[in-house]
Design a protein around this motif. Sequence first.
Motif, mmCIF file in Angstrom:
data_model
loop_
_atom_site.group_PDB
_atom_site.id
_atom_site.type_symbol
_atom_site.label_atom_id
_atom_site.label_comp_id
_atom_site.label_asym_id
_atom_site.label_seq_id
_atom_site.Cartn_x
_atom_site.Cartn_y
_atom_site.Cartn_z
ATOM 1 N N HIS B 91 0.831 -1.204 0.000
ATOM 2 C CA HIS B 91 0.000 0.000 0.000
ATOM 3 C C HIS B 91 0.868 1.258 0.000
ATOM 4 C CE1 HIS B 91 -3.196 2.788 0.835
ATOM 5 N NE2 HIS B 91 -2.644 3.139 1.982
ATOM 6 N N GLU B 92 1.970 1.166 0.737
ATOM 7 C CA GLU B 92 2.809 2.358 0.870
ATOM 8 C C GLU B 92 3.539 2.717 -0.433
ATOM 9 O OE1 GLU B 92 6.707 0.626 3.023
ATOM 10 O OE2 GLU B 92 4.799 0.122 3.908
ATOM 11 N N VAL B 93 3.515 1.782 -1.402
ATOM 12 C CA VAL B 93 4.138 2.077 -2.700
ATOM 13 C C VAL B 93 3.299 3.099 -3.473
ATOM 14 C CG1 VAL B 93 4.870 1.022 -4.878
ATOM 15 C CG2 VAL B 93 5.123 -0.235 -2.740
ATOM 16 N N THR B 94 1.986 3.089 -3.220
ATOM 17 C CA THR B 94 1.104 4.056 -3.862
ATOM 18 C C THR B 94 1.457 5.461 -3.344
ATOM 19 O OG1 THR B 94 -0.564 2.356 -3.496
ATOM 20 C CG2 THR B 94 -1.336 4.448 -4.416
ATOM 21 N N PRO B 95 1.530 6.460 -4.241
ATOM 22 C CA PRO B 95 1.827 7.818 -3.763
ATOM 23 C C PRO B 95 0.794 8.260 -2.711
ATOM 24 C CG PRO B 95 1.927 7.730 -6.166
ATOM 25 C CD PRO B 95 1.420 6.413 -5.709
ATOM 26 N N GLY B 96 1.278 8.727 -1.597
ATOM 27 C CA GLY B 96 0.376 9.181 -0.524
ATOM 28 C C GLY B 96 -0.143 8.048 0.340
ATOM 29 N N GLY B 97 0.244 6.828 0.018
ATOM 30 C CA GLY B 97 -0.265 5.685 0.771
ATOM 31 C C GLY B 97 0.431 5.535 2.116
ATOM 32 N N ARG B 98 -0.361 5.472 3.183
ATOM 33 C CA ARG B 98 0.237 5.211 4.491
ATOM 34 C C ARG B 98 -0.785 4.500 5.365
ATOM 35 N NH1 ARG B 98 -1.591 8.984 8.260
ATOM 36 N NH2 ARG B 98 -2.836 10.580 7.238
ATOM 37 N N ILE B 99 -0.277 3.865 6.416
ATOM 38 C CA ILE B 99 -1.215 3.173 7.307
ATOM 39 C C ILE B 99 -0.984 3.590 8.758
ATOM 40 C CG2 ILE B 99 -1.373 1.170 5.792
ATOM 41 C CD1 ILE B 99 0.289 -0.386 7.796
ATOM 42 N N GLU B 100 -2.034 3.402 9.540
ATOM 43 C CA GLU B 100 -1.937 3.588 10.987
ATOM 44 C C GLU B 100 -2.397 2.300 11.635
ATOM 45 O OE1 GLU B 100 -4.447 6.870 11.942
ATOM 46 O OE2 GLU B 100 -3.017 8.363 11.184
ATOM 47 N N GLY B 101 -2.002 2.105 12.870
ATOM 48 C CA GLY B 101 -2.427 0.899 13.577
ATOM 49 C C GLY B 101 -1.332 -0.152 13.537
ATOM 50 N N LYS B 102 -1.743 -1.351 13.896
ATOM 51 C CA LYS B 102 -0.731 -2.392 14.086
ATOM 52 C C LYS B 102 -0.993 -3.570 13.157
ATOM 53 C CE LYS B 102 1.273 -2.995 18.186
ATOM 54 N NZ LYS B 102 1.269 -3.263 19.631
ATOM 55 N N LEU B 103 0.078 -4.129 12.642
ATOM 56 C CA LEU B 103 -0.038 -5.296 11.788
ATOM 57 C C LEU B 103 1.043 -6.283 12.201
ATOM 58 C CD1 LEU B 103 -1.737 -6.202 9.427
ATOM 59 C CD2 LEU B 103 -0.128 -5.106 7.890
ATOM 60 N N LEU B 104 0.615 -7.476 12.570
ATOM 61 C CA LEU B 104 1.573 -8.453 13.080
ATOM 62 C C LEU B 104 1.588 -9.696 12.206
ATOM 63 C CD1 LEU B 104 0.427 -8.310 16.815
ATOM 64 C CD2 LEU B 104 2.341 -7.059 15.806
ATOM 65 N N LEU B 105 2.790 -10.224 11.986
ATOM 66 C CA LEU B 105 2.931 -11.502 11.291
ATOM 67 C C LEU B 105 3.579 -12.456 12.291
ATOM 68 C CD1 LEU B 105 2.903 -13.270 8.715
ATOM 69 C CD2 LEU B 105 5.141 -12.316 8.154
ATOM 70 N N TYR B 106 2.830 -13.439 12.718
ATOM 71 C CA TYR B 106 3.271 -14.325 13.800
ATOM 72 C C TYR B 106 3.842 -13.523 14.966
ATOM 73 C CZ TYR B 106 2.277 -18.098 10.706
ATOM 74 O OH TYR B 106 1.617 -18.964 9.885
ATOM 75 N N GLY B 107 3.093 -12.507 15.323
ATOM 76 C CA GLY B 107 3.449 -11.736 16.502
ATOM 77 C C GLY B 107 4.487 -10.661 16.263
ATOM 78 N N GLU B 108 5.097 -10.653 15.085
ATOM 79 C CA GLU B 108 6.139 -9.660 14.814
ATOM 80 C C GLU B 108 5.523 -8.489 14.067
ATOM 81 O OE1 GLU B 108 9.327 -10.296 15.652
ATOM 82 O OE2 GLU B 108 9.113 -12.390 16.241
ATOM 83 N N ASP B 109 5.929 -7.294 14.459
ATOM 84 C CA ASP B 109 5.428 -6.096 13.806
ATOM 85 C C ASP B 109 5.918 -6.055 12.359
ATOM 86 O OD1 ASP B 109 4.433 -3.680 13.170
ATOM 87 O OD2 ASP B 109 5.739 -2.510 14.499
ATOM 88 N N VAL B 110 4.975 -5.848 11.449
ATOM 89 C CA VAL B 110 5.308 -5.828 10.027
ATOM 90 C C VAL B 110 5.636 -4.408 9.565
ATOM 91 C CG1 VAL B 110 4.267 -6.143 7.737
ATOM 92 C CG2 VAL B 110 3.950 -7.878 9.492
ATOM 93 N N CYS B 111 5.135 -3.440 10.312
ATOM 94 C CA CYS B 111 5.214 -2.053 9.840
ATOM 95 C C CYS B 111 6.270 -1.215 10.572
ATOM 96 C CB CYS B 111 3.855 -1.377 9.982
ATOM 97 S SG CYS B 111 2.587 -2.221 9.073
ATOM 98 N N GLY B 112 7.048 -1.859 11.440
ATOM 99 C CA GLY B 112 8.045 -1.112 12.196
ATOM 100 C C GLY B 112 9.026 -0.391 11.277
ATOM 101 N N ARG B 113 9.618 0.645 11.814
ATOM 102 C CA ARG B 113 10.513 1.473 10.998
ATOM 103 C C ARG B 113 11.736 0.667 10.527
ATOM 104 N NH1 ARG B 113 11.354 6.779 14.221
ATOM 105 N NH2 ARG B 113 9.087 6.821 14.277
ATOM 106 N N ASP B 114 12.131 -0.299 11.365
ATOM 107 C CA ASP B 114 13.338 -1.065 11.028
ATOM 108 C C ASP B 114 13.053 -2.254 10.115
ATOM 109 O OD1 ASP B 114 14.388 0.630 12.880
ATOM 110 O OD2 ASP B 114 14.133 -0.806 14.536
ATOM 111 N N VAL B 115 11.783 -2.467 9.834
ATOM 112 C CA VAL B 115 11.443 -3.656 9.051
ATOM 113 C C VAL B 115 11.592 -3.363 7.559
ATOM 114 C CG1 VAL B 115 9.653 -5.335 8.539
ATOM 115 C CG2 VAL B 115 9.851 -4.401 10.840
ATOM 116 N N ASP B 116 12.286 -4.250 6.890
ATOM 117 C CA ASP B 116 12.499 -4.083 5.455
ATOM 118 C C ASP B 116 11.259 -4.578 4.707
ATOM 119 O OD1 ASP B 116 13.290 -4.111 2.871
ATOM 120 O OD2 ASP B 116 14.915 -5.573 3.128
#
Lengths: 233, 295
Positions: B91-116
């Motif tokens: 989603h963030e590839v779309t211009p202006g695309g951003r998300i709020e809230g939390k998204l976890l993959l097997y308990g790990e944050d998917v959207c953290g700043r350090d996540v590639d």
Amino acid sequence: MPRGTFQQELDRLVEEVVELGREVESCLGTMVEALETHDVGIARRVFGVDDSYKERGAQIAEECLILQARQAPVARDLRLIYTVQAVQNHLVRAGTLCEHICQAVAESGDAERDPDLEAALLEMCRGACNLFRQGLDIFEARDIDRARDLEAADDKVDLLYSEAMSLAVNPGKDSSSGSPEWRVWAALTVHYLERIADHGVSIGERTVFLVTGERMESAMRLYRDQQLDHYDD
Amino acid sequence: MESEKTKEESKPFEDPEKKPDARQRSVEPQPAYRGEPAASAMVAERLSAYYGAFKALADINISIQQNKITALIGPSGCGKSTFVRCLNRMHEVTPGGRIEGKLLLYGEDVCGRDVDPVQVRRKVGMVFQKPNPFPTMSIYDNVIAGLKLGGRRKSSELSEVVERTLRQAALWDEVKDKLKESGMALSGGQQQRLCIARTLAVEPEVVLMDEPASALDPVSTQKIEDAMEELKERYTVVIVTHNMQQAARISDYTGFFYIENMGDPGRLWEFDETSKIFSSPNRKETEDYVTGRFG
């Protein structure tokens, strides 16, 4: 509204079932009259309804099948079609029983009767017909609040059934116990009446399912579990 | 059903601030799955998505069950595709695309700043509406395209992957004798299954499918559906579909997305077992939609 034609077809299906139900109800009225008056002429009016009801029931079932094949109904549409199929079956069966009873009236003619057994039978007859009508009313109005009353009314009919059956198998020693043939007819009639009452209760229960979807979930779960079992084999 | 992978051990994204109890706080579907206990593969908590100032999705809470197929249904423009694109950070590839809230993959944050995000997309693969094989590559090379990006591998290993994933995508028997031919020579339905094999080759945890069969004929659609049935043995599948019967046929869970008023963000209106959604859903809007009375 989208699917307007489908909705019209569903509405027509319900109308057909209710119409069939009302005719069966009216036949039951004739049956009560025949039982009360022992009038063979009245009883004969019901002869032949069984075939015509069966034909109409089959037609309704066929329409249900076509709608399922063509419209892939889900949720309330699926519940409605399923319920209509079940209800037509209850109606047709009640109609068949009604004709059987009228045949019994015609064949027993002016045989000697047991007044106590006959009184119980007539009371049961009115109770069973009431139950049938109530079930149909509930279905037509989708009034499931009233479906709860059916159980109590059915218990009453069941009580009358035991009473009548007990009278049928334990004839008194005096001359008023009726002819053996008549007793057999009476016992059969009592049994048929109990079935008619059950069909009324079932129609009410089907309506509860139609409105609330109760039972459907457990049925679906059963289906899924069966599939899983199948894969395990 | 036991997963073949040990999810406990998979730590896709090391996050120094990771909370160890993340999984315990995951949101269970309502009602909780009543068959064998299933674990959540992905969990969204109060997830909202924006296109610039426009809020396209609001407060999505969902728990995607591991080794199950979750179908997302709903009218056009209600945010289903946006939601699945959030799941692998597209989603963030779309211009202006951003998300709020939390998204976890097997308990790990998917959207953290350090996540590639590239790492996320390896774990959460995606199959698109229109089949998009690489036009200049052979069938074989198409399947391993993603693997090759990740470094060199032995050719015997690659052949193994090609056969396994093409089998999983129910395409092997049709292409095993022409692996060197162009992917574009296949029919639309075969191309789509090739794309599924390509997605599987990188061993994702979750496979997202955005209307994977909407451009296909019924036979190809059925083959894709058969493949999906196989896929859930190994993967967690999320499928966006406009085909009600498809959702009813193949999915274990169904989420209905809905926009109450024009201009509002899309919301997850009802989420439940598929059998419940298609027999007696809880909300009127869901029932109106699945029975086709919508609008």
